[in-house]
Design an enzyme around this catalytic site. Sequence first.
Site, short mmCIF file in Angstrom:
data_model
loop_
_atom_site.label_atom_id
_atom_site.label_comp_id
_atom_site.label_asym_id
_atom_site.label_seq_id
_atom_site.Cartn_x
_atom_site.Cartn_y
_atom_site.Cartn_z
CE LYS A 36 -23.86 -53.00 7.41
NZ LYS A 36 -22.91 -54.38 7.75
CB SER A 90 -24.10 -54.62 11.23
OG SER A 90 -23.15 -54.49 10.46
CB SER A 142 -21.87 -57.42 9.68
OG SER A 142 -21.61 -57.02 11.13
#
Length: 505
Positions: free
Chosen positions: A109, A184, A208
């Site tokens: 990520k 996210s 997230s």
Amino acid sequence: MKNSKMDRRQFLKGSVAGAALVAGSSTLGSLSAFAASDPYVKLDAMAQAALVRSGDVSSKTLVSAAIKRIEALNPKVNAVVTPSFERALEASEAVETTGTFAGVPTLLKDLNDWKGVRTAYGSKMMMGNVSDWQSPYTDALENAGLIVLGKSNTPEFGALGTTEPLSVGACHNPWNLDYSTGGSSGGAAAAVAAGMVPIAQASDGGGSIRIPASCCGVFGLKPSRGRMIMQSRSPMKGDISVKNVVSRSVRDSALGFSIGERTGADAIYTPIGMVEGASEKRLKIAFSTKNYMDVEAADDVKAAQENVAKMLEDAGHEIVPVKEPINGHEFIENFMVIWASGPDAFVRDGEAATGMPIEQSQLLEPWTIGLAEWYRSKPSDSLEKALAYFKQVEAQVDEFLSGYDAWLSPVLRTTPPKLGEQAPTVPFETLYARTIDYVSYTPLHNVAGTPAMSVPLNWSASDLPIGSQFAARKGNDKMLLELAYELERLRPWADKWAPNSAAFL
């Protein structure tokens, strides 16, 4: 949200590059012809690693196949924002075939530092930032044999429940390209749902991991706070973020968990190692469908959770209807103080580095600036009060969960929204209201430090995924994984593939 303070030198590099930004900063090259006979698309990470360990397949073969999938699908999905294919191919040639995840392709990520590669945190302000460090957690992933192909898409500083950054563009849901992947870790979940890679690193500071897992129909577990290996050099005050993975199989996530958990003298919890299957123990499971604002989930989401509760009851578990144990209005006010303190710091650093108001430099998104302004409108002692309140919530949830083995609820109040509905350009007051309504089940478990997972057990009438959230007492990650194995057996999802995925190339 990003869980480490910005290094000033890194920020300056990023802000200088920010104005020049976007379009040419990372391209995936021309579309490659995808081999219809690719036999690795539907194999999970453990199955792929077994092929490498046995010598039947090389890591380079797996990595090359994954690169072709990304090249074919990413122009539509936009899950991968910083490809590092040459580095991945080189690493695949030197991989240790004895590794736990020997030679399996993955993604990091773009909130996660990876030495020598850009970490932009989804922000124009950081597009020139090349990491000079990576965490012991990232080291653990690479030491287990995972081959990183690049960085996955994320909202600016991870501060939204949708992945629509202005810097590199929105990530599109493989189930329907007009819809959000959540955030996210939206790029990570979309990449796994699309079959680009079988497993991807993710993080969770307010939902997230669980939010995008629910939106994209994959499995995602947020570990107990403090369970995993150290993740950042200098955590922000009130840091409630943890790292783990998203995957298509429970066993992949269980293995990813085992390589990321603390096992040394700094371990807060007794390590659980690899959890390999379901337990025969029947559980007492709390069940609720209203959020902490006492608002009922949307009809299809509520029906999905009731369906799961009935399935578990039929399997011999005890289901007990409950109400949320906290005052939602008080909770969200304090949670948002902590959440907005990060954007406030980013705005201050941006203004100090450029010598101009952040709106004028256009280096940060309207949502980030709005959060900073909201934070500055609060009394000066709000942060300390919010941190004290967090301790109260942790005690309340501990007491509540002492009477149950697990707690079933929705992950989100509605099915995934259309792209644009929660974009960072939506007027602040409107977006604030939409966000706290939509993301109203997951943040509690970050504050309480409790483990929680999203399990892909239902799809809406329009074929959008609806995850189910299960939480447990702090440290009871093993029990959640055992329950996940049972749920995977009761309602398998491995053969359910998104229309915009490698399964249909």
